[in-house]
Design a protein around this motif. Structure first.
Motif, short mmCIF file in Angstrom:
data_model
loop_
_atom_site.label_atom_id
_atom_site.label_comp_id
_atom_site.label_asym_id
_atom_site.label_seq_id
_atom_site.Cartn_x
_atom_site.Cartn_y
_atom_site.Cartn_z
N ARG A 303 41.60 -57.30 30.69
CA ARG A 303 40.75 -56.33 31.86
C ARG A 303 39.47 -55.35 31.92
O ARG A 303 39.35 -54.87 32.00
CB ARG A 303 41.24 -57.89 32.44
N ASP A 304 40.50 -54.82 31.72
CA ASP A 304 40.01 -53.01 31.99
C ASP A 304 39.14 -52.80 30.65
O ASP A 304 38.58 -51.98 30.50
CB ASP A 304 41.62 -51.79 32.19
N ARG A 307 36.03 -54.08 30.45
CA ARG A 307 34.78 -54.02 31.40
C ARG A 307 34.54 -52.60 31.52
O ARG A 307 33.49 -52.52 30.94
CB ARG A 307 35.66 -54.14 33.26
N THR A 308 35.76 -51.34 30.99
CA THR A 308 35.12 -50.06 30.53
C THR A 308 34.84 -49.60 29.18
O THR A 308 34.39 -48.11 29.33
CB THR A 308 36.39 -49.18 31.41
N GLU A 309 35.33 -50.25 27.84
CA GLU A 309 35.08 -49.76 26.81
C GLU A 309 34.95 -50.77 25.96
O GLU A 309 34.66 -50.47 24.60
CB GLU A 309 36.70 -49.33 26.28
N TYR A 310 34.33 -51.32 26.78
CA TYR A 310 32.85 -52.65 25.50
C TYR A 310 32.43 -51.83 24.75
O TYR A 310 31.99 -52.78 23.76
CB TYR A 310 32.68 -54.10 26.04
N ASP A 312 32.82 -49.66 22.86
CA ASP A 312 33.44 -49.56 21.87
C ASP A 312 33.31 -49.91 20.71
O ASP A 312 33.93 -51.47 20.43
CB ASP A 312 35.49 -48.70 22.23
N GLU A 350 36.76 -63.35 31.29
CA GLU A 350 36.27 -61.80 30.85
C GLU A 350 35.80 -62.20 29.24
O GLU A 350 33.94 -61.28 29.52
CB GLU A 350 37.18 -61.16 30.42
#
Length: 407
Positions: A303-304, A307-310, A312, A350
Motif C-alpha cells: 500500500r505504501d 501511494r508514495t511511489e506510483y 516510479d 489499492e
C-alpha cells in the motif's frame, strides 16, 4: 364466551406475528435499512401498530432506541416518523481475526460499530491453540474493561473452513497443520475465558464480504462478488440475497486458485500462475523489484509503495501487470457468476484506486455478450471488514430470534 375466546385468539395471533417479526425488524435496524418506524412498517409489510409494538419490544430488550420526537426536516410536511437506531449501550460480541502477521481482537456492537480493539502484531506460532488462546485472552480483557454484556464470538481465519467439521483446510500462510480444528479450539478458548454465547469460525474473505454487504460497499446488491488480498494470498466470496454462498461443504469461491498466467509462479495448490500468487502483496513487491522488509506487513508495504511511489516506472509497471491479471480473473468470475456488483479489498482495492479505467477496461474486454463490462467494480469501504464479518457470525442467532438469544 365465544366472543371472548375469539378475542383472545386474535390477540395471541397478533402477539405471535409480532414476535416472529422481531428478528427481521432488528436486522433492518442493524443494517441501517430501517431508519424510521415508517420504513420498518413498509419493509415488514405489517400494520403501523404492529411495527410500533415490535420496535417497543426491541427497545425494551435493550437492542434499539426509538426517538418518538424526531425533528422534522426543513420544508417537510406532516408529523415525522419515529427514528430508529441501535442502542449504543446494548450488548456486544467478541470478534477475532488471525492473519499471517498477527491477530486482532475487537468488541463490536449492533450496527457493525467497533467499540474497542486490541491489535496483536506478533509472529503467529505453528500451534493454533496457542494463537487462539492469545487472541481470546485479549478479547476477554476488552470485555472486562468495557463491562458490556457479550452474546457471542466470531473468528476469521485466512483459510477455507470445511463444514460441518469447522476445520481449516489450507492455512497456507500460517504454518498451521492442514485440517486444524479451529472451530473446536476457538470454542474451547472462549468457554475457558468465561465468555458467554455461541462461537463461530469462518474464512476471512467470506466474512469481509458479509460485512460489506450489510454495512459497506455491498449494501443493496442481490448478487455480490468480493475478491480481496489478505496479508498473503487472494480470496473470494459471493453473497446471494443477503446470505453467503458457501457451497456444499463451505469451500465455494476459492478464487485464489483461478489461473491467470499459465507460465507464472508456482502456487501452493500445485498449479502455476494462480491469482493467489500473481496478484497478492508479495507478487507486487517482487514485480516492482522491492525486497520485502520485516518492519510492517507485506500488505502495508505494498500500500505504501503504491501511494508514495506510483510515479516510479517500475512501480507503475508492476501495478499494471497485477491489474491486468486481476482483471482477467475478474472477467472469468463475472462471466460465470453474473453478479450485479463486484467489490475489491486489500491490495486489490489499492490497485483499483490507482488505475480504475485500466481494470474496468480489462474486465470489459473479456466480457461475454457485452454485458459483464457494465458490472460496477467498487472498493470495499469498511476498516477491518473481516473482523466486522466475524462479528456478524456471532450476531446471527440474535438476528434470527432476539428473545431466544437473550433468554
Amino acid at each position: 364466551m365465544n366472543g371472548r375466546a375469539d378475542k383472545a385468539t386474535t390477540t395471541r395471533t397478533r402477539l405471535e406475528r409480532g414476535r416472529s417479526a422481531l428478528g427481521p425488524a432488528l436486522e433492518l435496524v442493524h443494517t441501517g435499512r430501517a431508519p424510521t418506524r415508517a420504513v420498518l412498517t413498509s419493509e415488514l409489510g405489517v400494520t403501523r401498530a404492529t411495527a410500533g409494538a415490535v420496535a417497543a419490544e426491541l427497545e425494551a430488550l435493550g437492542l434499539i432506541r426509538v426517538d418518538s420526537r424526531p425533528g422534522a426536516a426543513a420544508g417537510s410536511q406532516g408529523r415525522p416518523s419515529h427514528r430508529l437506531s441501535v442502542d449504543d449501550t446494548g450488548p456486544v460480541v467478541l470478534a477475532a481475526q488471525v492473519h499471517a502477521d498477527g491477530f486482532r481482537a475487537a468488541l463490536v456492537a449492533l450496527g457493525g460499530r467497533t467499540v474497542a480493539t486490541a491489535p496483536g502484531c506478533v509472529t503467529v506460532s505453528s500451534d493454533p491453540a496457542q494463537v487462539l488462546g492469545a487472541v481470546v485472552a485479549e478479547g476477554a480483557k476488552l470485555l472486562r474493561d468495557s463491562g458490556r454484556r457479550c452474546v457471542g464470538a466470531g473468528l476469521a481465519v485466512p483459510s477455507a473452513v470445511a463444514e460441518p467439521e469447522g476445520t481449516a483446510l489450507n492455512p497456507l500462510h500460517l504454518a498451521w497443520p492442514a485440517g486444524a480444528p479451529v472451530r473446536d479450539l476457538f470454542i474451547e478458548q472462549v468457554r475457558a475465558a468465561g465468555i458467554e454465547g455461541p462461537a463461530f469460525t469462518g474464512n476471512d474473505v467470506n466474512l469481509a464480504a458479509l460485512a460489506e454487504h450489510r454495512h459497506g460497499a455491498g449494501r443493496g446488491a442481490a448478487q455480490l462478488l468480493c475478491v480481496a488480498t489478505g496479508h498473503r494470498g487472494v480470496g473470494g466470496a459471493l453473497v446471494v440475497d443477503g446470505r453467503l454462498h458457501t457451497g456444499s461443504s463451505g469451500l465455494a469461491l476459492e478464487v485464489g486458485h483461478l489461473t491467470v498466467n499459465p507460465e507464472g509462479r508456482p502456487c501452493h495448490c500445485g498449479s502455476r500462475g494462480c491469482l493467489d500468487v500473481e496478484t497478492d502483496p508479495l507478487a507486487f513487491l517482487d514485480a516492482a523489484g522491492r525486497d520485502p522488509g520485516p518492519e510492517v506487513s507485506l500488505l502495508q508495504q505494498s500500500r505504501d509503495l503504491l501511494r508514495t511511489e506510483y510515479g516510479d516506472r517500475s512501480v507503475r509497471a508492476a501495478a499494471e501487470q497485477l491489474i491486468d491479471r486481476l482483471g482477467q480473473g475478474l472477467a472469468g468470475l463475472v462471466n460465470i457468476l453474473n453478479p450485479d456488483r463486484v467489490i475489491l479489498g486489500g491490495l486489490h482495492r489499492e490497485l483499483l484506486d490507482a488505475d480504475p479505467a485500466r481494470l474496468r477496461a480489462v474486465v470489459a474486454d473479456r466480457s461475454l455478450w457485452g454485458r459483464s463490462g457494465s458490472v460496477p467494480i467498487l472498493a470495499c469501504t469498511l476498516d477491518h471488514n473481516s473482523l466486522v464479518g466475524a462479528a456478524e457470525l456471532a450476531w446471527q442467532p440474535l438476528l434470527d430470534d432476539p428473545l431466544a438469544a437473550l433468554t
